[in-house]
Scaffold this active site. Sequence first.
Site, PDB file in Angstrom:
ATOM      1  N   GLN A 129      -6.176  -1.172   2.709  1.00 55.89           N
ATOM      2  CA  GLN A 129      -5.681  -0.956   4.071  1.00 55.89           C
ATOM      3  C   GLN A 129      -6.479   0.186   4.687  1.00 55.89           C
ATOM      4  OE1 GLN A 129      -1.822   1.143   4.909  1.00 55.89           O
ATOM      5  NE2 GLN A 129      -1.123  -0.919   5.424  1.00 55.89           N
ATOM      6  N   ARG A 188      -1.318  -4.806   9.598  1.00 50.24           N
ATOM      7  CA  ARG A 188       0.094  -4.412   9.621  1.00 50.24           C
ATOM      8  C   ARG A 188       0.406  -3.961  11.035  1.00 50.24           C
ATOM      9  NH1 ARG A 188       2.989  -0.522   5.251  1.00 50.24           N
ATOM     10  NH2 ARG A 188       3.194  -2.530   4.210  1.00 50.24           N
ATOM     11  N   LEU A 208      13.123  -2.455   1.843  1.00 48.54           N
ATOM     12  CA  LEU A 208      14.409  -2.581   1.159  1.00 48.54           C
ATOM     13  C   LEU A 208      14.725  -4.027   0.764  1.00 48.54           C
ATOM     14  CD1 LEU A 208      16.710  -0.043   3.066  1.00 48.54           C
ATOM     15  CD2 LEU A 208      15.309   0.320   1.027  1.00 48.54           C
ATOM     16  N   TYR A 225       0.624   5.552  13.440  1.00 45.57           N
ATOM     17  CA  TYR A 225      -0.776   5.968  13.350  1.00 45.57           C
ATOM     18  C   TYR A 225      -1.516   5.593  14.630  1.00 45.57           C
ATOM     19  CZ  TYR A 225       0.539   6.792   8.529  1.00 45.57           C
ATOM     20  OH  TYR A 225       1.177   7.247   7.406  1.00 45.57           O
ATOM     21  N   PRO A 257       0.835  -1.201   0.000  1.00 46.19           N
ATOM     22  CA  PRO A 257       0.000   0.000   0.000  1.00 46.19           C
ATOM     23  C   PRO A 257       0.870   1.251   0.000  1.00 46.19           C
ATOM     24  CG  PRO A 257      -0.036  -1.073   2.150  1.00 46.19           C
ATOM     25  CD  PRO A 257       0.702  -1.985   1.242  1.00 46.19           C
ATOM     26  N   GLY A 293       7.065  -1.795  -2.904  1.00 45.98           N
ATOM     27  CA  GLY A 293       6.319  -0.579  -3.157  1.00 45.98           C
ATOM     28  C   GLY A 293       6.917   0.237  -4.279  1.00 45.98           C
ATOM     29  N   ARG A 294       7.909   1.052  -3.941  1.00 44.51           N
ATOM     30  CA  ARG A 294       8.477   1.996  -4.908  1.00 44.51           C
ATOM     31  C   ARG A 294       9.067   1.315  -6.137  1.00 44.51           C
ATOM     32  NH1 ARG A 294      11.541   5.363  -0.271  1.00 44.51           N
ATOM     33  NH2 ARG A 294      11.452   3.275   0.622  1.00 44.51           N
ATOM     34  N   CYS A 347       0.557   5.434  -0.182  1.00 47.26           N
ATOM     35  CA  CYS A 347      -0.281   6.631  -0.185  1.00 47.26           C
ATOM     36  C   CYS A 347       0.018   7.484  -1.411  1.00 47.26           C
ATOM     37  CB  CYS A 347      -0.047   7.437   1.092  1.00 47.26           C
ATOM     38  SG  CYS A 347      -0.700   6.666   2.573  1.00 47.26           S
TER      39      CYS A 347
END
Length: 342
Positions: free
Chosen positions: A98, A229, A300, A181, A21, A322-323, A23
């Site tokens: 999520q 998570r 990573l 969060y 996920p 992700g990235r 953002c």
Amino acid sequence: MILNPIKINEVVLPNRVIVAPMCQYSAEEGNPTKWHYGHLQQLAFSGAGMIMMESTAVNDDGRITLKDLTIKDQKNEHTLKKVVSYIKNLNNIPLGIQISHAGRKGSSHIPWDKPNYPLSPHEKSWQTFSASEIKRSAHWPRPNTLATNDILQLIDDYKNAAIKADNIGFDCLEIHMAHGYLLHQFFSPISNKRNDSYGGNLTNRARLLLEIVRDVRQVWPKGKIFGARITGKDWLKGGITIDDAVWLARKLKDYGLDYICVSSGGIKPKTNLVLKPGYQVHLAKKIKEKTGIITRTAGLIKNLSHASEIIESGSADLIAFGRKFVSEPTWLTNEIIQRNGK
């Protein structure tokens, strides 16, 4: 093994690679925009076993920024359903969402504007809430303590978000309990100094997390995937330890969760975390070994070979990238073609 399918309840993932996920900070009044269509369309052909949609707030107070997605009303449900239907018609890839509440980390600027910086009143800031009235860091505003009545409403908000996620057509629901969060704020002794039944010892600090899971479990279909998570370690003295995380994971499994995604850090902007390839894998491994629950790891992971080593060593069951999917959209598809061609 990394490219082998895995069946969780009635959902079959074609492989163990998950799109993490991420953002996008591109919503309008909580609803997806054309950006989301383009972003998710690209990911639909990534070759991944499942796409996890970005962290989506269960109410307006739970947003990180003004540009966050929300899943709180009929308009959100309608617009998200259109996106999901569009992606499913292109490629019937499993989709997850999520759901979260930012707590004291909310009312923030979007990252490329002023990273880790709160909004001011003239920028449409809002009052944030947390387990206790403790600032995230010196330049952040002091949150209000979440009162008992507000806690009950929050649990309902998560439950209602889960009902909407099911109606929309998501295959997987993940509750965000990490990254600093609100639910992480309740679980971490660094941010929770309450003296009621939601603070103090480990059991009390986990109470809200487990009450949310209990109520969501009642409405989320057994045939679909249900996960969370969590934080494996705060990387700060006096914070969450891996033993705390193992305890929580075991409880979550007992409450009906199918998997745990293990992250770490985030309770403060700066911790003692040292980034290196696979820096969170050891946390996932311990939780998997101690509880037997399906685990996902991220952070990573260098490439498919690295991911394969993690799976084959028994350290995790699923690997999230992700990235890498944003910077190299076809990297996994190319890997699959290359391996199948050998």
